[in-house]
Enzyme design. Structure first.
Site, PDB file in Angstrom:
ATOM      1  N   CYS A 175       0.814  -1.221   0.000  1.00  0.00           N
ATOM      2  CA  CYS A 175       0.000   0.000   0.000  1.00  0.00           C
ATOM      3  C   CYS A 175       0.849   1.273   0.000  1.00  0.00           C
ATOM      4  CB  CYS A 175      -0.994  -0.040   1.158  1.00  0.00           C
ATOM      5  SG  CYS A 175      -2.431   0.982   0.837  1.00  0.00           S
TER       6      CYS A 175
ATOM      7  N   ARG B  72     -12.744   6.118  -0.693  1.00  0.00           N
ATOM      8  CA  ARG B  72     -11.688   5.125  -0.488  1.00  0.00           C
ATOM      9  C   ARG B  72     -12.095   3.781  -1.073  1.00  0.00           C
ATOM     10  NH1 ARG B  72      -7.847   6.979   2.587  1.00  0.00           N
ATOM     11  NH2 ARG B  72      -7.002   4.936   3.074  1.00  0.00           N
TER      12      ARG B  72
ATOM     13  N   HIS C  65      -3.401  -5.714   2.393  1.00  0.00           N
ATOM     14  CA  HIS C  65      -2.993  -5.821   3.794  1.00  0.00           C
ATOM     15  C   HIS C  65      -3.576  -7.114   4.342  1.00  0.00           C
ATOM     16  CE1 HIS C  65      -1.714  -1.608   4.369  1.00  0.00           C
ATOM     17  NE2 HIS C  65      -2.723  -1.249   3.611  1.00  0.00           N
TER      18      HIS C  65
HETATM   19  N1  GLN Z   1      -2.210   6.588   2.439  1.00  0.00           N
HETATM   20  C1  GLN Z   1      -2.394   5.694   1.383  1.00  0.00           C
HETATM   21  C2  GLN Z   1      -3.789   5.683   0.770  1.00  0.00           C
HETATM   22  O1  GLN Z   1      -4.783   5.875   1.463  1.00  0.00           O
HETATM   23  C3  GLN Z   1      -1.954   4.333   1.828  1.00  0.00           C
HETATM   24  C4  GLN Z   1      -2.900   3.662   2.778  1.00  0.00           C
HETATM   25  C5  GLN Z   1      -2.451   2.311   3.204  1.00  0.00           C
HETATM   26  O2  GLN Z   1      -1.245   2.021   3.333  1.00  0.00           O
HETATM   27  N2  GLN Z   1      -3.425   1.465   3.472  1.00  0.00           N
HETATM   28  O3  GLN Z   1      -3.880   5.496  -0.412  1.00  0.00           O
END
Ligand code: GLN
Length: 239
Positions: A94, A128, A189
């Site tokens: 990520c 998101r 993740h």
């Molecule tokens: N900050 C990044 C995003 O939201 C990475 C997030 C993460 O590592 N889950 O895209």
């Protein structure tokens, strides 16, 4: 005993959704092959060389953590690029994956400098991309994980796999992650390695090849890993 060393970059900042579990999975599956995996946590990058590194790992972080990590990571970008071009295996998750590109543009327009190892960048959007992910990978088979990112990444490199369920790199082109030489980047993740033993073994095997030590494809019982994978596949199917 045979030994490998993993460099874990910025574990104090980039450890979202138990990314540290990836290190534990590498350790355990190395142990099953009688290989000792030493872990070097690197929170300050000054003077770091990759001479003693066999595998590297960079986890994910929120935009705040990412901005704090930028300065440290930028100090190693040339050395890390050289190591990757030379075939060093690595896993980036990520935020760590986004760092492979030239920049990450946060929601408020701030540009965080990337490692500029590969020619792409990531831009964040308000909505998101969240949820369970299942992908089909030519190299690894069915891979599962959990994603939660605002960043959209588009690139022309090989991907980790094709999205079957979830969003992947950008929610549009059905690609998840990146696979360049022995470097893997992913939005998954969860952490990704404990339930995707194929990827864990790939990283270990490439590291062994590079170091000239054997990686016996010893009989390893993968029932628990497969059961964990199945939970996600079934959950997605029954949605
Ligand atoms: N900050 C990044 C995003 O939201 C990475 C997030 C993460 O590592 N889950 O895209």
């Amino acid at each position: 005993m045979r030994q490998l060393t993993v460099y874990h970059f910025l574990p104090d900042k980039l450890n979202l959704y138990s990314d540290i579990g990836n290190i534990l999975a590498l350790k355990q599956r190395a142990k099953l092959r009688n290989i000792e995996l030493k872990v070097k946590d690197i929170n300050v990058t000054d003077g770091i060389t990759f001479d003693a590194c066999d595998i590297f790992f960079i986890g994910g972080g929120s935009d705040r953590e990412q901005s704090l990590a930028t300065k440290e990571l930028s100090k190693i970008k040339v050395k890390l690029k050289d190591a990757i071009e030379d075939g060093m295996p690595g896993l980036t998750v990520c935020g760590g994956y986004q760092f492979l590109g030239s920049k990450y543009i946060t929601l408020d327009g701030t540009e965080l400098e990337g490692l500029n190892i590969l020619d792409f960048y990531t831009e964040s959007q308000q909505d998101r991309l969240i949820g369970d992910v299942v992908i089909n990978s030519e190299t690894f088979g069915t891979i599962v994980g959990f994603e939660n990112h605002g960043g959209r990444t588009y690139h022309q490199f090989g991907s980790l796999g094709k999205v079957v369920n979830g969003h992947g790199n950008n929610g549009q082109d059905a690609k998840e992650g990146i696979h360049y030489k022995n470097l893997l980047g992913t939005y998954l993740h969860g952490p990704i390695l404990p339930k995707n033993h194929e990827i864990t073994d790939y990283l270990l095997e490439k590291a062994c090849e590079r170091k000239g030590i054997s990686f016996e494809p010893q009989q390893v019982n993968n029932d628990e890993e497969e059961a964990a994978k199945k939970v996600i596949i079934d959950r997605v199917k029954n949605k």
